[in-house]
Motif scaffolding. Structure first.
Motif, short mmCIF file in Angstrom:
data_model
loop_
_atom_site.label_atom_id
_atom_site.label_comp_id
_atom_site.label_asym_id
_atom_site.label_seq_id
_atom_site.Cartn_x
_atom_site.Cartn_y
_atom_site.Cartn_z
N SER A 106 0.11 14.88 -21.89
CA SER A 106 0.63 14.61 -20.42
C SER A 106 -0.15 15.40 -19.48
N ALA A 107 -0.88 16.50 -19.75
CA ALA A 107 -1.67 17.22 -19.10
C ALA A 107 -2.80 16.57 -18.68
N VAL A 108 -3.47 15.63 -19.54
CA VAL A 108 -4.76 15.17 -19.35
C VAL A 108 -4.62 13.52 -18.78
N THR A 109 -3.73 13.24 -18.60
CA THR A 109 -3.51 11.85 -18.07
C THR A 109 -2.81 11.62 -16.74
N ALA A 110 -3.10 10.78 -15.96
CA ALA A 110 -2.86 10.80 -14.33
C ALA A 110 -1.59 9.66 -14.29
N THR A 111 -1.53 8.90 -15.13
CA THR A 111 -0.44 7.92 -15.15
C THR A 111 0.44 7.84 -16.51
N ALA A 115 6.35 14.64 -19.28
CA ALA A 115 6.65 15.88 -18.69
C ALA A 115 5.65 16.05 -17.39
N ILE A 116 4.39 16.10 -17.61
CA ILE A 116 3.72 16.09 -16.49
C ILE A 116 3.09 14.85 -15.67
N ALA A 117 2.68 14.12 -16.65
CA ALA A 117 2.01 12.55 -16.25
C ALA A 117 3.02 12.15 -15.38
N GLY A 118 4.37 11.92 -15.66
CA GLY A 118 5.31 11.20 -14.88
C GLY A 118 5.52 11.89 -13.45
#
Length: 279
Positions: free
Chosen positions: A162-167, A78-81
């Motif tokens: 998802s919020a703590v990952t960049a990829t 949701a966020i990382a993508g």
């Protein structure tokens, strides 16, 4: 635009995107088919008895394995993508803050998972009623609600990841780790503690704290609540521990655990996300 409207706008967009991608219908079909098959197992195997309530219990056991991975898949990007693709910077260039984006995505993805699971269980309930000539409505509705709560808990975990990952790759790795750790491997820890303290593996009667340890995971809390619902209140718990159940085995405790698994990963994710460099 007020803060609440920003949350709702992002949530609506997430829900609409999932609807267009047919994510909801995928969840409905998978849950409906697999829980219906699980509910009918006692009719397919002569040695397995029981009526509609046991069928619901069998469906819930399967749902306890299936729902977490479906919720994680529905939300882990949701966020990382969007962060990896660069579209997240465009969104954050508009009025919504990072916290609003995080909350809106959680609400939207939770809505997708909740509706998909509810519809899937409705289909499964109809099948169960046809197979067994009736349906215990209270037990069925209670199990459906608990299954939705389980799904929402794992959406919270997925959004936090998802919020703590960049990829995408890192988000996928953490999502798989969360599923394995919280769903498939969690029971190893209580067994190990029991072996360390008691000196043997758990048997038919176990200490009360053993059931608490089992229920500290979202899936464990879900299983504890479903069993309490389907097996007549605290009778089954008292038989398992060989005496009166302490207050920390009350259903409210396990409901709080499910709630905590939805909220705490979101908070951790937000604390990391609000300071993250998106450049």
């Amino acid at each position: 635009m007020t803060l609440a409207k920003l949350w709702l706008t992002i949530a609506r967009k997430e829900f609409a995107d999932a609807f267009r991608s047919r994510m909801i219908w995928g969840i409905v079909v998978i849950i409906a088919v697999m829980t219906s098959l699980s509910a009918g197992i006692s009719l397919l195997i002569p040695d397995v008895g029981g009526g509609a309530e046991m069928a619901i219990g069998g469906a819930s056991q399967f749902a306890g394995l299936l729902v977490p991975i479906m919720a994680l898949i529905a939300a882990y990007l949701a966020i990382a993508g969007e962060r990896e693709s660069g579209s997240l910077k465009v969104i954050l260039g508009l009025p919504p803050s990072r916290g609003e984006v995080l909350l809106g995505k959680f609400l939207g993805r939770s809505g997708v998972v909740a509706i998909g699971l509810a519809l899937g269980f409705v289909v499964s309930g109809v099948v169960t009623a046809i197979l067994y000539g009736g349906l215990p409505v209270v037990a069925f509705i209670g199990t459906t609600v608990l299954t939705v709560l389980l799904g929402v808990s794992f959406v919270g975990i997925a959004i936090g990841i998802s919020a703590v990952t960049a990829t995408r790759a890192r988000a996928m790795t953490l999502a798989i780790t969360a599923y394995l750790g919280l769903t498939l491997l969690w029971d190893l820890a209580p067994n190990a503690v029991h072996l360390l303290i008691i000196g043997e593996m758990p048997g038919g009667v176990v200490p009360a704290w053993f059931l608490l340890l089992q229920g500290l995971s979202p899936t464990g809390a879900y299983n504890a609540l479903v069993q309490r619902l389907l097996l007549g209140g605290g009778t089954a718990v008292e038989a398992r521990i060989g005496g009166p159940a302490p207050s920390y085995l009350d259903p409210v405790v396990f409901l709080v655990i499910l709630f905590a698994w939805a909220v705490v990963p979101l908070l951790v994710g937000y604390l990391r996300f609000r300071r993250a460099d998106l450049s």
